[in-house]
Design a protein around this motif. Structure first.
Motif, PDB file in Angstrom:
ATOM      1  N   PHE A  18       0.835  -1.204   0.000  1.00 33.30           N
ATOM      2  CA  PHE A  18       0.000   0.000   0.000  1.00 33.30           C
ATOM      3  C   PHE A  18       0.871   1.256   0.000  1.00 33.30           C
ATOM      4  O   PHE A  18       0.563   2.237  -0.678  1.00 33.30           O
ATOM      5  CB  PHE A  18      -0.949   0.002   1.206  1.00 33.30           C
ATOM      6  CG  PHE A  18      -1.857   1.195   1.244  1.00 33.30           C
ATOM      7  CD1 PHE A  18      -2.813   1.383   0.258  1.00 33.30           C
ATOM      8  CD2 PHE A  18      -1.751   2.141   2.253  1.00 33.30           C
ATOM      9  CE1 PHE A  18      -3.649   2.493   0.277  1.00 33.30           C
ATOM     10  CE2 PHE A  18      -2.580   3.252   2.280  1.00 33.30           C
ATOM     11  CZ  PHE A  18      -3.535   3.434   1.291  1.00 33.30           C
ATOM     12  N   THR A  20       3.762   1.702  -1.444  1.00 31.54           N
ATOM     13  CA  THR A  20       4.265   2.040  -2.780  1.00 31.54           C
ATOM     14  C   THR A  20       3.188   2.776  -3.579  1.00 31.54           C
ATOM     15  O   THR A  20       3.488   3.575  -4.445  1.00 31.54           O
ATOM     16  CB  THR A  20       4.699   0.785  -3.572  1.00 31.54           C
ATOM     17  OG1 THR A  20       3.551  -0.060  -3.766  1.00 31.54           O
ATOM     18  CG2 THR A  20       5.777   0.003  -2.857  1.00 31.54           C
ATOM     19  N   ARG A  21       1.922   2.492  -3.264  1.00 21.12           N
ATOM     20  CA  ARG A  21       0.839   3.136  -4.005  1.00 21.12           C
ATOM     21  C   ARG A  21       0.464   4.494  -3.430  1.00 21.12           C
ATOM     22  O   ARG A  21       0.016   5.381  -4.148  1.00 21.12           O
ATOM     23  CB  ARG A  21      -0.402   2.228  -3.998  1.00 21.12           C
ATOM     24  CG  ARG A  21      -0.223   0.963  -4.810  1.00 21.12           C
ATOM     25  CD  ARG A  21      -1.319  -0.054  -4.536  1.00 21.12           C
ATOM     26  NE  ARG A  21      -1.151  -1.234  -5.394  1.00 21.12           N
ATOM     27  CZ  ARG A  21      -1.739  -2.398  -5.177  1.00 21.12           C
ATOM     28  NH1 ARG A  21      -2.531  -2.551  -4.143  1.00 21.12           N
ATOM     29  NH2 ARG A  21      -1.540  -3.417  -5.991  1.00 21.12           N
ATOM     30  N   VAL A  22       0.612   4.661  -2.131  1.00 17.74           N
ATOM     31  CA  VAL A  22       0.122   5.886  -1.493  1.00 17.74           C
ATOM     32  C   VAL A  22       1.225   6.959  -1.397  1.00 17.74           C
ATOM     33  O   VAL A  22       0.933   8.141  -1.256  1.00 17.74           O
ATOM     34  CB  VAL A  22      -0.467   5.570  -0.095  1.00 17.74           C
ATOM     35  CG1 VAL A  22       0.601   5.446   0.961  1.00 17.74           C
ATOM     36  CG2 VAL A  22      -1.503   6.620   0.306  1.00 17.74           C
ATOM     37  N   PRO A  24       3.296   8.656  -3.432  1.00 18.38           N
ATOM     38  CA  PRO A  24       3.225   9.909  -4.205  1.00 18.38           C
ATOM     39  C   PRO A  24       2.179  10.878  -3.666  1.00 18.38           C
ATOM     40  O   PRO A  24       2.369  12.088  -3.714  1.00 18.38           O
ATOM     41  CB  PRO A  24       2.854   9.431  -5.608  1.00 18.38           C
ATOM     42  CG  PRO A  24       3.374   8.054  -5.680  1.00 18.38           C
ATOM     43  CD  PRO A  24       3.148   7.490  -4.307  1.00 18.38           C
ATOM     44  N   PHE A  25       1.072  10.340  -3.135  1.00 17.61           N
ATOM     45  CA  PHE A  25       0.024  11.209  -2.605  1.00 17.61           C
ATOM     46  C   PHE A  25       0.463  11.872  -1.301  1.00 17.61           C
ATOM     47  O   PHE A  25      -0.042  12.925  -0.932  1.00 17.61           O
ATOM     48  CB  PHE A  25      -1.269  10.413  -2.388  1.00 17.61           C
ATOM     49  CG  PHE A  25      -1.963  10.072  -3.677  1.00 17.61           C
ATOM     50  CD1 PHE A  25      -2.958  10.896  -4.178  1.00 17.61           C
ATOM     51  CD2 PHE A  25      -1.603   8.949  -4.400  1.00 17.61           C
ATOM     52  CE1 PHE A  25      -3.587  10.600  -5.370  1.00 17.61           C
ATOM     53  CE2 PHE A  25      -2.226   8.639  -5.594  1.00 17.61           C
ATOM     54  CZ  PHE A  25      -3.221   9.468  -6.078  1.00 17.61           C
TER      55      PHE A  25
ATOM     56  N   ALA B  87       0.694   5.591  -9.158  1.00 15.41           N
ATOM     57  CA  ALA B  87       0.104   6.571  -8.246  1.00 15.41           C
ATOM     58  C   ALA B  87       0.502   7.982  -8.655  1.00 15.41           C
ATOM     59  O   ALA B  87      -0.323   8.894  -8.675  1.00 15.41           O
ATOM     60  CB  ALA B  87       0.538   6.266  -6.818  1.00 15.41           C
ATOM     61  N   LYS B 101     -10.670   8.404  -2.503  1.00  8.29           N
ATOM     62  CA  LYS B 101      -9.265   8.421  -2.866  1.00  8.29           C
ATOM     63  C   LYS B 101      -8.517   7.214  -2.312  1.00  8.29           C
ATOM     64  O   LYS B 101      -7.737   6.579  -3.010  1.00  8.29           O
ATOM     65  CB  LYS B 101      -8.671   9.722  -2.315  1.00  8.29           C
ATOM     66  CG  LYS B 101      -7.230   9.955  -2.599  1.00  8.29           C
ATOM     67  CD  LYS B 101      -6.863  11.383  -2.273  1.00  8.29           C
ATOM     68  CE  LYS B 101      -6.023  11.447  -1.017  1.00  8.29           C
ATOM     69  NZ  LYS B 101      -5.540  12.823  -0.749  1.00  8.29           N
ATOM     70  N   TRP B 102      -8.769   6.877  -1.046  1.00  6.38           N
ATOM     71  CA  TRP B 102      -7.987   5.830  -0.387  1.00  6.38           C
ATOM     72  C   TRP B 102      -8.256   4.457  -0.986  1.00  6.38           C
ATOM     73  O   TRP B 102      -7.347   3.642  -1.127  1.00  6.38           O
ATOM     74  CB  TRP B 102      -8.252   5.844   1.119  1.00  6.38           C
ATOM     75  CG  TRP B 102      -7.999   7.214   1.658  1.00  6.38           C
ATOM     76  CD1 TRP B 102      -8.918   8.143   2.028  1.00  6.38           C
ATOM     77  CD2 TRP B 102      -6.719   7.855   1.777  1.00  6.38           C
ATOM     78  NE1 TRP B 102      -8.296   9.312   2.387  1.00  6.38           N
ATOM     79  CE2 TRP B 102      -6.950   9.173   2.250  1.00  6.38           C
ATOM     80  CE3 TRP B 102      -5.398   7.453   1.531  1.00  6.38           C
ATOM     81  CZ2 TRP B 102      -5.911  10.072   2.483  1.00  6.38           C
ATOM     82  CZ3 TRP B 102      -4.371   8.346   1.773  1.00  6.38           C
ATOM     83  CH2 TRP B 102      -4.640   9.644   2.244  1.00  6.38           C
ATOM     84  N   ILE B 105      -6.546   4.412  -4.421  1.00  6.42           N
ATOM     85  CA  ILE B 105      -5.096   4.230  -4.283  1.00  6.42           C
ATOM     86  C   ILE B 105      -4.780   2.779  -3.908  1.00  6.42           C
ATOM     87  O   ILE B 105      -3.883   2.169  -4.471  1.00  6.42           O
ATOM     88  CB  ILE B 105      -4.532   5.197  -3.216  1.00  6.42           C
ATOM     89  CG1 ILE B 105      -4.676   6.647  -3.676  1.00  6.42           C
ATOM     90  CG2 ILE B 105      -3.083   4.875  -2.910  1.00  6.42           C
ATOM     91  CD1 ILE B 105      -4.351   7.679  -2.611  1.00  6.42           C
ATOM     92  N   PHE B 106      -5.541   2.245  -2.978  1.00  7.03           N
ATOM     93  CA  PHE B 106      -5.309   0.866  -2.537  1.00  7.03           C
ATOM     94  C   PHE B 106      -5.382  -0.115  -3.717  1.00  7.03           C
ATOM     95  O   PHE B 106      -4.653  -1.095  -3.776  1.00  7.03           O
ATOM     96  CB  PHE B 106      -6.340   0.465  -1.467  1.00  7.03           C
ATOM     97  CG  PHE B 106      -6.321  -1.008  -1.143  1.00  7.03           C
ATOM     98  CD1 PHE B 106      -5.347  -1.533  -0.320  1.00  7.03           C
ATOM     99  CD2 PHE B 106      -7.258  -1.870  -1.703  1.00  7.03           C
ATOM    100  CE1 PHE B 106      -5.312  -2.892  -0.038  1.00  7.03           C
ATOM    101  CE2 PHE B 106      -7.229  -3.232  -1.427  1.00  7.03           C
ATOM    102  CZ  PHE B 106      -6.255  -3.741  -0.598  1.00  7.03           C
ATOM    103  N   LEU B 108      -4.606   0.193  -6.900  1.00  5.85           N
ATOM    104  CA  LEU B 108      -3.840   0.537  -8.107  1.00  5.85           C
ATOM    105  C   LEU B 108      -2.960  -0.609  -8.600  1.00  5.85           C
ATOM    106  O   LEU B 108      -1.743  -0.546  -8.502  1.00  5.85           O
ATOM    107  CB  LEU B 108      -2.966   1.756  -7.833  1.00  5.85           C
ATOM    108  CG  LEU B 108      -3.548   3.117  -8.215  1.00  5.85           C
ATOM    109  CD1 LEU B 108      -2.558   4.218  -7.842  1.00  5.85           C
ATOM    110  CD2 LEU B 108      -3.831   3.179  -9.707  1.00  5.85           C
TER     111      LEU B 108
END
Lengths: 112, 232
Positions: A18, A20-22, A24-25, B87, B101-102, B105-106, B108
């Motif tokens: 998670f 690695t995906r979050v 950038p945000f 992302a 959003k969450w 993102i989860f 992706l």
């Protein structure tokens, strides 16, 4: 491994994946000077990368194909050519996927 | 006019290739864990919580070895590295999506990223809502596939060899569509060429990491050159 250790391992993998995906945000969602805009470099990178990533993923799908021995990747090559030609001809995504996949299934099961 | 049902139906239609692909791959993954000696609970819960195919295969293998938490962390970060760039590319589309959003993102994954990045929705539809449905459906397909593979295990022999080509075909078709409509092919060509070179020189474990770093470098050099050109 005990069951607790397994749960810990799976949790670490879930959180890290998670992250690695979050990430950038968390770091790029605002500018250093506090404005709400994304930095132009990051925004530009986000536009530049997707076509390259598409190409990368196509190559990635062929990473396990051995072109030097066995069938020399012929089923993959033929099915790819068929998928591309059908798509150029009709531009119908469902049709291209259906014909491409069915021809691949037939090729690996009955011909090679 | 309410489009609530419409958005779901539209998302479902978009997700059908992933339905077949994820069920096929998920079955394979569940079966793989079954053969390693795990109950179906493992692939199901791992599909639900980790939700990343390539990561799950590697972790499944590490679970039968001795406890090595640091390695689990490092391997996940290396295998999941590419998702950082998904992302990054989605930053602009997802940042204002509120609580959704969450979840976006989860979820992706490779497939969800390419479907959602290039999605176009009919007029009057909320694009974020369509993207959310696609994300949730894809997640569900993967969990379902993993569950079925683990649960039915060796009873199941209805695996169709070659069905997972649907995923390759999906990437090919989406890449082709993108290629036909873009003004400049520099990104597409770079992606293909650099990935092939990296695969041949660095092998299957690290080639994606190196490829993505080189693509960032390329973009950096291109913007630098453009800035120089503008100053002249």
């Amino acid at each position: 491994m005990t069951i607790i250790q397994q749960i810990i391992s799976i949790s670490i993998a879930a959180i890290a994946n998670f992250l690695t995906r979050v990430f950038p945000f968390l770091i790029f969602d605002h500018n250093k000077n506090g404005s709400d805009e994304i930095s132009p470099f990051i925004e530009g990178l986000g536009k530049f990368l997707p076509p390259a990533i598409m190409g990368m993923l196509v190559v990635y799908c062929f990473r396990n194909v051995n072109f030097l021995s066995g069938t020399h990747g012929l089923p993959d090559i033929i099915a790819t050519v068929i998928t591309v030609l059908i798509h150029l001809w009709r531009r119908n995504m469902c049709l291209s996927l259906l014909v491409g996949t069915v021809s691949y299934i037939l090729l690996v099961n009955f011909i090679f | 006019m309410s489009t609530k049902g419409g958005e779901f139906r539209f998302a479902f239609r978009q997700s059908i290739p992933v339905l077949f692909g994820y069920i096929a791959l998920g079955l394979g993954y569940g079966l793989y864990m079954h053969n390693l000696g795990f109950s179906f609970i493992y692939p199901t819960l791992m599909a639900l919580t980790i939700y990343g195919g390539s990561v799950e295969f590697v972790i499944a293998n590490m679970l039968i070895q001795h406890f090595q938490p640091l390695n689990v962390l490092l391997v996940t970060l290396v295998v999941g590295f590419r998702q950082f760039f998904y992302a990054l590319s989605m930053l602009k589309q997802y940042r204002r999506a509120g609580w959704r959003k969450w979840l976006l993102i989860f979820g992706l994954t490779d497939e969800t990223f390419v479907l959602n990045y290039y999605s176009t929705v009919p007029k009057g539809y909320d694009r974020t809502q369509v993207q959310l449905w696609i994300t949730l459906l894809d997640w569900f397909y993967w969990v379902l596939g993993a569950f079925l593979g683990g649960f039915l295990g060796s009873i199941l022999h209805l695996q169709i060899e070659g069905l997972d080509f649907v995923m390759t075909a999906l990437f090919i078709v989406l890449a082709l569509d993108q290629f036909l409509k873009e003004d400049s092919h520099i990104s597409s060509f770079s992606g293909i060429a650099i990935t092939i070179i990296c695969l041949l020189s660095f092998g299957k474990t690290y080639f994606l990491v190196v490829t993505l770093l080189l693509l960032v470098l390329e973009y950096y050099l291109l913007t630098k050159r453009r800035q120089k050109g503008a100053q002249k």
